[in-house]
Scaffold this active site. Structure first.
Site, PDB file in Angstrom:
ATOM      1  N   GLY A  50      25.688   8.391  84.655  1.00 47.60           N
ATOM      2  CA  GLY A  50      24.321   8.908  84.662  1.00 47.60           C
ATOM      3  C   GLY A  50      23.277   7.804  84.615  1.00 47.60           C
ATOM      4  O   GLY A  50      23.559   6.678  84.220  1.00 47.60           O
ATOM      5  N   ARG A  77      29.689   9.346  90.103  1.00 49.50           N
ATOM      6  CA  ARG A  77      30.617   9.687  89.031  1.00 49.50           C
ATOM      7  C   ARG A  77      32.082   9.475  89.465  1.00 49.50           C
ATOM      8  O   ARG A  77      33.010   9.880  88.771  1.00 49.50           O
ATOM      9  CB  ARG A  77      30.373  11.115  88.564  1.00 49.50           C
ATOM     10  CG  ARG A  77      28.969  11.287  87.964  1.00 49.50           C
ATOM     11  CD  ARG A  77      28.813  12.545  87.143  1.00 49.50           C
ATOM     12  NE  ARG A  77      27.447  12.654  86.618  1.00 49.50           N
ATOM     13  CZ  ARG A  77      27.032  12.090  85.479  1.00 49.50           C
ATOM     14  NH1 ARG A  77      27.857  11.400  84.731  1.00 49.50           N
ATOM     15  NH2 ARG A  77      25.779  12.221  85.080  1.00 49.50           N
ATOM     16  N   GLY A 112      28.855   4.246  80.849  1.00 51.00           N
ATOM     17  CA  GLY A 112      29.066   4.958  79.592  1.00 51.00           C
ATOM     18  C   GLY A 112      30.528   5.134  79.283  1.00 51.00           C
ATOM     19  O   GLY A 112      31.385   4.378  79.772  1.00 51.00           O
ATOM     20  N   ASP A 145      22.483   8.391  75.275  1.00 45.60           N
ATOM     21  CA  ASP A 145      22.866   9.226  74.128  1.00 45.60           C
ATOM     22  C   ASP A 145      23.186   8.424  72.874  1.00 45.60           C
ATOM     23  O   ASP A 145      23.275   8.991  71.784  1.00 45.60           O
ATOM     24  CB  ASP A 145      24.080  10.081  74.496  1.00 45.60           C
ATOM     25  CG  ASP A 145      23.741  11.149  75.521  1.00 45.60           C
ATOM     26  OD1 ASP A 145      22.560  11.528  75.600  1.00 45.60           O
ATOM     27  OD2 ASP A 145      24.646  11.595  76.238  1.00 45.60           O
ATOM     28  N   MET A 162      17.898  15.720  75.316  1.00 47.79           N
ATOM     29  CA  MET A 162      19.253  15.409  75.765  1.00 47.79           C
ATOM     30  C   MET A 162      20.194  15.160  74.595  1.00 47.79           C
ATOM     31  O   MET A 162      19.748  14.868  73.472  1.00 47.79           O
ATOM     32  CB  MET A 162      19.210  14.236  76.722  1.00 47.79           C
ATOM     33  CG  MET A 162      18.648  14.676  78.079  1.00 47.79           C
ATOM     34  SD  MET A 162      18.989  13.510  79.408  1.00 47.79           S
ATOM     35  CE  MET A 162      18.640  14.562  80.840  1.00 47.79           C
ATOM     36  N   GLU A 176      20.548  19.512  73.547  1.00 43.48           N
ATOM     37  CA  GLU A 176      21.029  20.484  74.541  1.00 43.48           C
ATOM     38  C   GLU A 176      22.426  21.003  74.194  1.00 43.48           C
ATOM     39  O   GLU A 176      22.795  22.115  74.550  1.00 43.48           O
ATOM     40  CB  GLU A 176      21.030  19.873  75.943  1.00 43.48           C
ATOM     41  CG  GLU A 176      21.850  18.599  76.037  1.00 43.48           C
ATOM     42  CD  GLU A 176      21.812  17.931  77.412  1.00 43.48           C
ATOM     43  OE1 GLU A 176      21.533  18.592  78.418  1.00 43.48           O
ATOM     44  OE2 GLU A 176      22.073  16.710  77.461  1.00 43.48           O
TER      45      GLU A 176
END
Lengths: 341, 341, 341, 341
Positions: D10, D72, D102, D127, D169, D222
């Site tokens: 992402g 991805r 990530g 995140d 998020m 979320e």
């Protein structure tokens, strides 16, 4: 058609938005060819340019500065400036030139236009001092940057019981000082149009402290000057280009106020940060509209004209009118602001 | 004099700047007394208010929201609304009321004015859809917030080869979509004034990808709708107050585009963030000028009027004219933007 | 318990977040009483304070400055400073004092702590120069403001082929210069820890222009100085409080570089705008955690300690350690930045 | 040496800063050659790349997104993924690969490293859920964007007496909700780590209104979910890629709260705007340091490692450790925030 575009004079957020808009309108809608001259009139005088297609202007809408570069060179600086410009226009097969610039640039544009060259001007100045248009792009960004700084400075002034003298751009007119000062709730605004009385300023600020307030913010245009005889004052020296160097007024005022009031007074000079960086949405929209209408003027053969904002409309005005006199802050706007000395 | 002020209708950056300006001008310059009614017309109907002196409005210039609160209550909601308002105006010894609000508020203002109450209105709407004024405060802030979001979204769309459908405010008019879309260089703009053809939209976006571009940004007003018959479409349901609930168009469009194009399409709904928070410098100056001129109108006995911006001037226009019809985006502005479908 | 809180020394974004956090934790969770002394140690020495309940700290989390005011007064300035402080602590029935401040404040805190007063310190400095903690709140905001300005200045430097010398805060350490310079991609960074060689600076900048680049950005800490003998240099004069006044280095460097390079070089002094205004989210979180842990330390009887960040944890360190020596930029951080001269 | 770099997964502000830093350190200081693979692992698997010299990374430091593109795709998606990667590394004469990504990317990095390929990883996630590092770049920007939105929303909630449910998020961890909620002074924070009790939430918000407050802000990740049995709740459906689609919790909560409290409750879903655009200064510095140290690790032959922040130092940790388990919000951080339900 073949159109040349150039940016001349001081930096101004929104220049790239005009360039992009000219290219989009001309290339996509009219199948024109656009070239960009490097470093303002210098590029025209030396036939130094590059082709501007859609790829060349991709991603520049929100970018500050100008991808074409700028300079302060004017055709009138050369004995044969007008003839050289004419020669290059012919050699390059140009149907029109769109110069984007301030007062000096528009005067040069008029000179070339009077000499018969096909010119449509686009006005540009963060100072907002061109009479023929309600607003110029770049001004809103400059006011925004100054207001953000004033918002920050207020809290620090308040916590430390200080007078802050904040110097903003504006050599000949006080528009940036007026709007940022109103937006941030300044306690005094000093503009070039009205020589200030330092005793009066000290009185206003002093009364504020006597009323129990803990700080004061004074916004001052770089070109503001005291009324003769009210204060020792040194105008800026001239720099190597022969221009008067400003940025002395806040320093001098802070010393003077500290003495008169016995309160800590500190100068803050916002400087070049006001004219760089991402333009506001307002300036991007205005710049984009100017570029679009400049191309339309070219296709309509409306040479010798300049784009201008009147209310919500973009109109064309003669270059001759455009540069007649500086748009100064009118008296009723002082009264509204209530703190212009 | 004794002046009452109130804020009614949806939130809008700059409301506090008007309140502050009214108090400054009235109290400092005219030695008036100002009271603020709570929660819009409700406060007037229930005589619920507080005194507003200089301390009460200190530090609110840059603050979003309204210190007086707001509601959607209207005098016409009560059988005796007008009479109650008249009664409280008399009991409180008010010489004027300055309601700050949008279309609904100004209609109520006109109703009371026609009934003989001394009213000077101040127009307010982030949607910029009031005909009688060039611009309303709040609009510039909303466009700025939307443009900032679009600037951020562009980079993420580009890195992931996506279509982003960004829904902005605007139930009946497309001003926010038009200006933020132009400012951010959107690839398509959909507005309520022009029902869109989803096949045409898919074609425009598809051609962009075929030309090797990696992403597309579509800006859509919450009130935009497809041309009948071109797409299955559900208008928003009504909420508990009987208002139509919008905010479905981006979701529905992203599903539709994903299907037609075989590209990832994601909706982003900016929502309330567009109407809250610190106003831009532009909006603070405009709001401050409106407040100042509203007080002048009161002192000039110019009741039944509303402040308006025309070019660079603040003027007064009859409330009757002010609410005649919605200011929609005119055709020439679509053409300039070049990507309104 | 009854806790006194005060803010002392220079302004720093996040002070209000600490005050709010202390009050929330103490009042809500421990049913303590909190009072706030006015203007730093001065308030303690003169028993000038007010009660701080939840309402008193409502809405201050994001506000710059300090609602309690600040000053540079220290207990050691008075012959009987410690005794007066002790007396007021007893008279007011205080169980603890939480001073929030920089190096000077923490030294005073240690003095009072050594004299037996119940103190828990909270470190504060935008300069990030306190050894005992990884980071202090305020630093991130200052770096953010400086970086925003540098981002703007880059576009204007580029368009006009200039060297910009940007002076940022940092009298004794170069942390703000290092981080903002790295964040904005400056071409040279000058810090107080390493006296610079102006010839070397001219060489680095000159080579950049020779390589065809059109501009250069030099970030310089206000406390940076040339190596002795490499350049005529006047240190700032002392101000009326006997403090050395900085803010001369950018001016002097720009003259020197213009001469050596024959390129336009302009100074920009960011000044107080770096220490005012809304704190970043990072600083608000850190400040809130410091306040929370200071109250816990009080309830744990951990007097003579100071809150500190270590990795992701808030820990307590002895005040004695906290003020031992200034945290300067270590050599490996210069190497990483690659442009610290 | 010859180094390949790629960005996978992402979007995340700071990716370009890492790429630029790798190129600067490798090319300028070590005379290495750097190539960039397009669209993450896909580029490696298909030998789709371009050369990265200083010009290629000029001006990208502050730009969001990634100039290399992302996807991805993972090597493990192909039966012969590892062998194809190995083949291209040999054919291209690469001495090292620096994947930036990530959790999924780092797992793939470990797979290739275990298969003998020379890998140094750089962790990336807005995140902040990677255990082996104190912080990842992108997180500070995401928190900043969310906090700015919350600051704006507070004023509008206040003026209209509303509950706003703001979805940020965080599918598996609550870091963004925790930090933005603390920074903005949210009244309740709901995170994936702690299934919430909707009755408890209604009680907390209800008490706030009973205490005379006019609004409440609830921040919800979320991925947050109610405790089983406390509320009807539909998890997001899976999207076309088989990923669970989130972004339903705010909508469902607002309906539920409106019913339980009889107050207007509105959902706001911040969405992709959190992961795009200009990184904060904090993220630019961290990303730049990561890139610099990744190149050093390559030159030190420290393969199979990943850069990490520990306190103020950049260290190397084994890829094996890096992906062991998600870094969730620990209990003591809930307690500090005081409003995590």
């Amino acid at each position: 058609m073949r159109i040349g575009v150039l940016t001349s004079g001081g930096d101004c957020p929104g220049l790239n938005a005009v360039i992009r808009s000219v290219v989009h309108r001309a290339v996509v809608d009219h199948s024109d060819e656009v070239i960009g001259f490097h470093d303002g009139w210098k590029g025209l005088l030396e036939a130094d340019y590059r082709k501007l297609d859609l790829d060349a202007v991709s991603g520049i809408l929100a970018r500050g500065g100008t991808i074409l570069g700028s300079s302060r060179v004017q055709p009138a600086h050369l004995r044969d400036g007008v003839e050289r410009a004419r020669g290059h226009v012919q050699d390059l097969g140009l149907d029109a030139i769109i110069p984007i610039g301030g007062e000096g640039t528009l005067k040069a544009a008029r000179l070339l236009s009077d000499a018969g060259l096909p010119i449509v001007g686009v006005p540009k100045t963060i100072d907002n001092d061109i009479t023929a248009t309600d607003v110029t792009f770049g001004f809103d960004t400059a006011v925004g940057v100054a207001t953000d700084a004033l918002d920050r400075l207020k809290t620090t002034a308040e916590s430390h019981q200080r007078v802050l003298i904040v110097e903003v751009m504006g050599r000949h007119t006080g528009w940036i000082a007026l709007h940022s000062g109103m937006a941030a709730g300044a306690h005094a605004i000093l503009v070039p149009e009205r020589p200030f009385d330092v005793a009066e300023l000290a009185r206003v600020v002093g009364e504020r402290f006597e009323a129990g307030k803990k700080f004061a913010i004074v916004v001052v245009s770089e070109g503001a000057k005291p009324r003769p005889g009210t204060m020792d004052f040194t105008s800026g020296a001239t720099d190597v280009y022969g221009h008067e160097r400003f940025s002395g007024v806040a320093n001098q005022l802070s010393v003077e106020l500290e003495e008169r009031l016995g309160k800590e007074a500190r100068p803050v000079i916002l400087g070049h940060v006001q004219r760089g960086g991402t333009p506001t949405a307002y300036d991007r929209v205005l710049a984009t509209r100017f570029g679009w209408h400049a191309v339309e003027a070219v296709h309509g053969g409306r040479f010798g004209m300049m784009t201008a904002l009147r209310g919500t409309d973009i109109v064309l005005v003669p270059l001759a009118e455009a540069v007649e006199e500086l748009k100064t802050v009118p008296a009723n706007r002082y009264i509204e602001a209530e703190c212009v000395l």
